[in-house]
Design an enzyme around this catalytic site. Structure first.
Site, PDB file in Angstrom:
ATOM      1  CE  LYS A 174      51.286  51.510  89.192  1.00 13.62           C
ATOM      2  NZ  LYS A 174      52.282  51.922  88.180  1.00 13.62           N
TER       3      LYS A 174
HETATM    4  C1  LIG Z   1      52.634  53.211  88.164  1.00 13.52           C
HETATM    5  C2  LIG Z   1      53.951  53.449  87.566  1.00 13.52           C
HETATM    6  C3  LIG Z   1      54.703  54.591  87.885  1.00 13.52           C
HETATM    7  C4  LIG Z   1      54.162  55.660  88.792  1.00 13.52           C
HETATM    8  O1  LIG Z   1      54.064  55.239  90.120  1.00 13.52           O
HETATM    9  P1  LIG Z   1      53.169  56.074  91.149  1.00 13.52           P
HETATM   10  O2  LIG Z   1      53.190  55.275  92.398  1.00 13.52           O
HETATM   11  O3  LIG Z   1      51.801  56.151  90.557  1.00 13.52           O
HETATM   12  O4  LIG Z   1      53.795  57.401  91.287  1.00 13.52           O
HETATM   13  C5  LIG Z   1      55.966  54.694  87.350  1.00 13.52           C
HETATM   14  N1  LIG Z   1      56.456  53.772  86.505  1.00 13.52           N
HETATM   15  C6  LIG Z   1      55.762  52.682  86.157  1.00 13.52           C
HETATM   16  C7  LIG Z   1      56.366  51.715  85.212  1.00 13.52           C
HETATM   17  C8  LIG Z   1      54.489  52.466  86.678  1.00 13.52           C
HETATM   18  O5  LIG Z   1      53.805  51.385  86.336  1.00 13.52           O
END
Ligand SMILES: *Cc1c(COP(=O)(O)O)cnc(C)c1O
Length: 436
Positions: free
Chosen positions: A107
């Site tokens: 993210k």
């Molecule tokens: C947010 C997150 C996900 C999921 O991603 P999405 O884009 O919401 O499907 C998977 N793994 C981790 C470690 C995350 O932080």
């Protein structure tokens, strides 16, 4: 480029408005009017380009009309000041390590890009009304967004997180920052946090008094940049083996489906992904949809892959829109899996024993899906979405030994937690926002 809402009642929105608003007024998600197909020449030589060069080409296709070239280049290069290496794990399975950014989760890519783009628009506007960024987090979004925006003038970030449901390390990544970051500890689940944020955007009184925006993956500036690394993964695989790159399967541990949707956009831009696998924990709403054609959201259950504990994935609306609402088209492009905590733990443990590669619980869902579903002639890449040390207690318990904590994470752990407790009742949240 103009943006329309997946609910189709809002159209012709500028990038700036789409980014500042986050969610469209008809509660739909913004989609770009068109998706440019990149020239074949780009793919022919992609393996000779750097991550930043690849990302800039992709970014230009989406944002080039709306952001001056020099500024966009700076935003892209500054966002991606870390690598996303493709690492061989086992047989025909590779890990795309998305956790080398400041908060050690994928993210960071979207969080950093969005904060810079929003900063650019605010500066250009010369309007000094404070922008309030509301973000609901199941763990990793909060830290990526908070750290992306930390110290950015004119912006205050409110991170809403479910009390007791994020790991202690995740928690300290957004509760110890201070400055323009406020952590709100909600007595409820991630879905409750997300509902509070959505209600705030829909509330007329709040929007009349405060400039609110969202930094969840519903925001185009957060979710589109995630397509960058799909192209870079392909470039890296192509360098290793052209044949492997021709039969590339992308497996994405999914919660709100922002990450995988960005990959689907990449494919529409010409990226040769053979097929996608959406890997879920027990929150298998999408898998159920694939199997039955019915989308039935339900309350999330908590699992050891907690960033994917989502009962009503917001980006499902984008997936539907991308394929004209056709279940058959979606099911032919994406397959799904769902694993219990026991299965996730077993995958993590056996992968570590066999290969010495340490997965985090989310990556383990992706790796497990490839192990189970990959065909002999295919090469699978799973998104390793966070560093295993972010889930220290869980991972150490599974492998029965200590996990080294990266320096970057240790720094966060030195701070003091500051948070405000909040009930999941919207009126309380609203009163709080109005009192600011
Ligand atoms: C947010 C997150 C996900 C999921 O991603 P999405 O884009 O919401 O499907 C998977 N793994 C981790 C470690 C995350 O932080």
């Amino acid at each position: 480029m103009k943006y329309y809402s997946t609910n189709k009642r809002v159209t012709g929105v500028s990038l700036q408005d789409a980014v500042v608003k986050g969610l469209a007024e008809d509660k739909g998600l913004f989609m770009p009017n068109s998706i440019k197909v990149l020239p074949q020449s780009f793919f022919d030589t992609i393996e000779n380009l750097s991550f930043q060069e690849i990302a800039y080409t992709v970014a230009d296709a989406f944002f080039g009309e709306d952001v001056e070239a020099a500024a966009l280049k700076e935003i892209v290069y500054d966002t991606l000041n870390f690598d996303v290496p493709l690492v061989h794990v086992n047989d025909n399975i590779y890990s795309l390590e998305l956790y080398h950014g400041p908060t050690l989760a994928f993210k960071d890519v979207g969080g950093r890009f969005m904060s810079r783009l929003l900063g650019y628009f605010i500066q250009k506007q010369g309007d000094d009304t404070k922008v309030n960024v509301l973000v609901a987090t199941s763990g990793d979004t909060g830290s990526a967004v908070a750290n992306g925006f930390l110290g950015v003038k004119g912006i205050h970030v409110y991170v809403l997180y479910p009390k007791g449901l994020v790991s202690p390390i995740q928690e300290c990544q957004f509760t110890t920052l201070g400055q323009n970051i406020t952590a709100l500890e909600v007595d409820g689940t991630f879905d409750d946090c997300q509902a509070l944020v959505k209600s705030a955007f829909m509330d007329e009184e709040l929007n009349a008094k405060l400039k609110l925006t969202s930094a969840n993956s519903i925001n185009v500036a957060r979710f589109l940049p995630q397509s960058f690394y799909y192209f870079y993964a392909y470039a890296q695989l192509k360098k290793i083996s052209k044949t492997a790159a021709e039969n590339m399967v992308m497996c994405v541990p999914s919660g709100n489906f922002g990450n995988i949707t960005a990959g689907l956009f990449g494919k529409q831009m010409g990226l040769p992904v053979k097929r996608f696998i959406a890997a879920n924990n027990r929150n298998d709403i999408f898998l159920q949809y694939l199997q039955t054609g019915d989308y039935k959201p339900r309350p999330s259950v908590s699992t050891i892959a907690n960033a994917m504990d989502v009962g009503d994935p917001s980006n499902f609306a984008r997936v539907l829109d991308l394929y004209g609402g056709e279940h058959a088209a979606i099911a032919s492009e994406i397959s799904g899996v769902s694993y219990t905590d026991e299965q996730i733990a077993e995958t993590l443990k056996s992968c570590f024993a066999a290969t010495n590669y340490l997965l985090d619980p989310h990556g383990a869902v992706g790796y497990g899906a490839l192990q189970e579903k990959l065909e002999a002639n295919e090469t699978g890449i799973f998104m390793e979405t966070a560093h295993p040390a972010k889930f220290l207690e869980t991972v150490e318990k599974i492998i029965g030994s200590k996990v080294e904590i990266p320096e970057k994470l240790q720094e966060f752990m030195k701070g003091t937690k500051q948070s405000l407790e909040l009930s999941k009742d919207f009126e309380t949240f609203k009163k709080y926002l109005l009192s600011l």
